[in-house]
Design a protein around this motif. Structure first.
Motif, PDB file in Angstrom:
ATOM      1  N   GLU A  77      43.760  43.238  43.632  1.00 48.93           N
ATOM      2  CA  GLU A  77      43.505  42.070  42.785  1.00 48.93           C
ATOM      3  C   GLU A  77      43.169  42.496  41.367  1.00 48.93           C
ATOM      4  O   GLU A  77      42.371  43.416  41.147  1.00 48.93           O
ATOM      5  N   ASP A 104      44.808  36.903  40.773  1.00 49.81           N
ATOM      6  CA  ASP A 104      43.705  35.982  40.505  1.00 49.81           C
ATOM      7  C   ASP A 104      44.009  35.235  39.212  1.00 49.81           C
ATOM      8  O   ASP A 104      43.918  35.794  38.120  1.00 49.81           O
ATOM      9  N   HIS A 110      39.956  45.298  44.991  1.00 46.89           N
ATOM     10  CA  HIS A 110      40.110  45.084  43.552  1.00 46.89           C
ATOM     11  C   HIS A 110      40.625  46.324  42.825  1.00 46.89           C
ATOM     12  O   HIS A 110      40.284  47.447  43.192  1.00 46.89           O
ATOM     13  N   HIS A 143      44.206  33.689  43.863  1.00 45.07           N
ATOM     14  CA  HIS A 143      42.823  33.223  43.808  1.00 45.07           C
ATOM     15  C   HIS A 143      42.712  32.168  42.718  1.00 45.07           C
ATOM     16  O   HIS A 143      43.281  32.336  41.624  1.00 45.07           O
ATOM     17  N   GLU A 192      38.022  30.126  45.413  1.00 42.28           N
ATOM     18  CA  GLU A 192      36.791  30.917  45.396  1.00 42.28           C
ATOM     19  C   GLU A 192      35.684  30.082  44.760  1.00 42.28           C
ATOM     20  O   GLU A 192      35.779  29.720  43.586  1.00 42.28           O
ATOM     21  N   HIS A 247      32.633  31.918  39.168  1.00 38.87           N
ATOM     22  CA  HIS A 247      32.981  31.260  40.442  1.00 38.87           C
ATOM     23  C   HIS A 247      32.054  30.081  40.707  1.00 38.87           C
ATOM     24  O   HIS A 247      31.706  29.795  41.851  1.00 38.87           O
ATOM     25  N   ASN A 283      41.027  34.908  36.847  1.00 37.71           N
ATOM     26  CA  ASN A 283      40.723  36.160  36.146  1.00 37.71           C
ATOM     27  C   ASN A 283      41.680  36.398  34.988  1.00 37.71           C
ATOM     28  O   ASN A 283      41.278  36.919  33.941  1.00 37.71           O
TER      29      ASN A 283
END
Length: 276
Positions: free
Chosen positions: A142, A175, A97, A206, A248, A221, A178
């Motif tokens: 990420e 992601d 990350h 993701h 995820e 998640h 995100n």
């Protein structure tokens, strides 16, 4: 330039599915993502499941402890153990990350965002170069979900992430959930974020669920992928093309069949957009 691999659609390897996977083949899934830290120590039931899955489909390693944006020196012991894991598992790729999570040896056990400015950019790029040289391979970073920003930031997150990838030639694990979560929390356009990322550097998506709160969103998640994230995924597929996508689902994890149905939905969306 990041060399994208066409693995298709995957899911995370989670312990609630170990019994099912020991008894059955991983039907319906093209690859697994494992949390690196969960397999640093070899042996036991987790490794029995992992080795069976690795013999059937590709596996990738996704870490949570690198702390690429931190100010403490990179953790040598962690890098040694990660290197050993990579040698043993031979994952298709390795990721972590774009964040920090500790200072002076004390850890928040969270993925905290960075101030987006030139000083931080140089610092992160130096550390990315160190890690890639140490591991002898490119890895992916990420984008994290966030709930705070910094007064010292002078560029948007998407510009910061794209510039790291440009300067270090690391890949981007984009992601999509995100992006959506942070866009609501910080009031920016998630479409603008998607459109600013260089397509050639994106190696994985993701997709996940989240939990709406009072005026903000928690990246939990939990549950299936919400409609706004699916919509943003459609835009991402149009921009980036065929990118391996992972569901995820880390809390209140459903039965195997429900998880695979969610992955198949992602595959159907991709196929519809790309005409496959």
């Amino acid at each position: 330039m990041w060399k994208r691999q066409d693995l298709g659609h995957g899911v995370g390897l989670r312990n609630v599915h170990y019994s099912h996977l020991l008894e059955h083949d991983p039907d319906g899934v093209s690859w697994f993502e494992v949390i690196s830290e969960n397999f640093i120590e070899p042996g036991g039931r987790p490794w029995a499941v992992l080795e069976k899955m690795r013999a059937a489909v590709p596996v990738v390693c996704h870490g949570v402890s690198l702390g690429i944006g931190g100010t403490d020196p990179l953790n040598e012991r962690y890098l040694q153990r990660l290197e050993t894991l990579i040698e043993r598992l031979e994952p298709a790729w390795v990721s972590d990350h774009l964040c920090w999570g500790g200072i002076e040896g004390k850890y928040a056990h969270d993925l905290l965002p960075l101030p987006y400015n030139e000083d931080t950019l140089r610092h992160v790029c130096e550390r990315v170069d160190q890690v890639q040289q140490r591991l002898g391979r490119q890895f992916m970073l990420e984008n994290v979900s966030s709930y705070v920003t910094y007064e010292t930031s002078d560029m948007p997150e998407w510009e910061f992430l794209a510039e790291i990838s440009k300067r270090t030639d690391c890949g981007i694990l984009l992601d999509v959930n995100n992006i959506y979560v942070s866009s609501v929390n910080h009031d920016f356009s998630p479409e603008l974020y998607i459109d600013a990322i260089p397509p050639e550097q994106v190696g994985q998506f993701h997709l996940a669920g989240h939990t709406p709160k009072d005026g903000w969103i928690l990246d939990s998640h939990v549950g299936p992928v919400p409609d706004p994230v699916w919509k943003l995924y459609e835009r991402a597929v149009r921009r980036f093309g065929k990118v391996p996508a992972l569901i995820e689902w880390d809390e209140e994890i459903p039965e195997w069949e429900e998880l695979i149905a969610e992955s198949k939905r992602a595959a159907k969306i991709e196929a519809g957009i790309l005409g496959e």
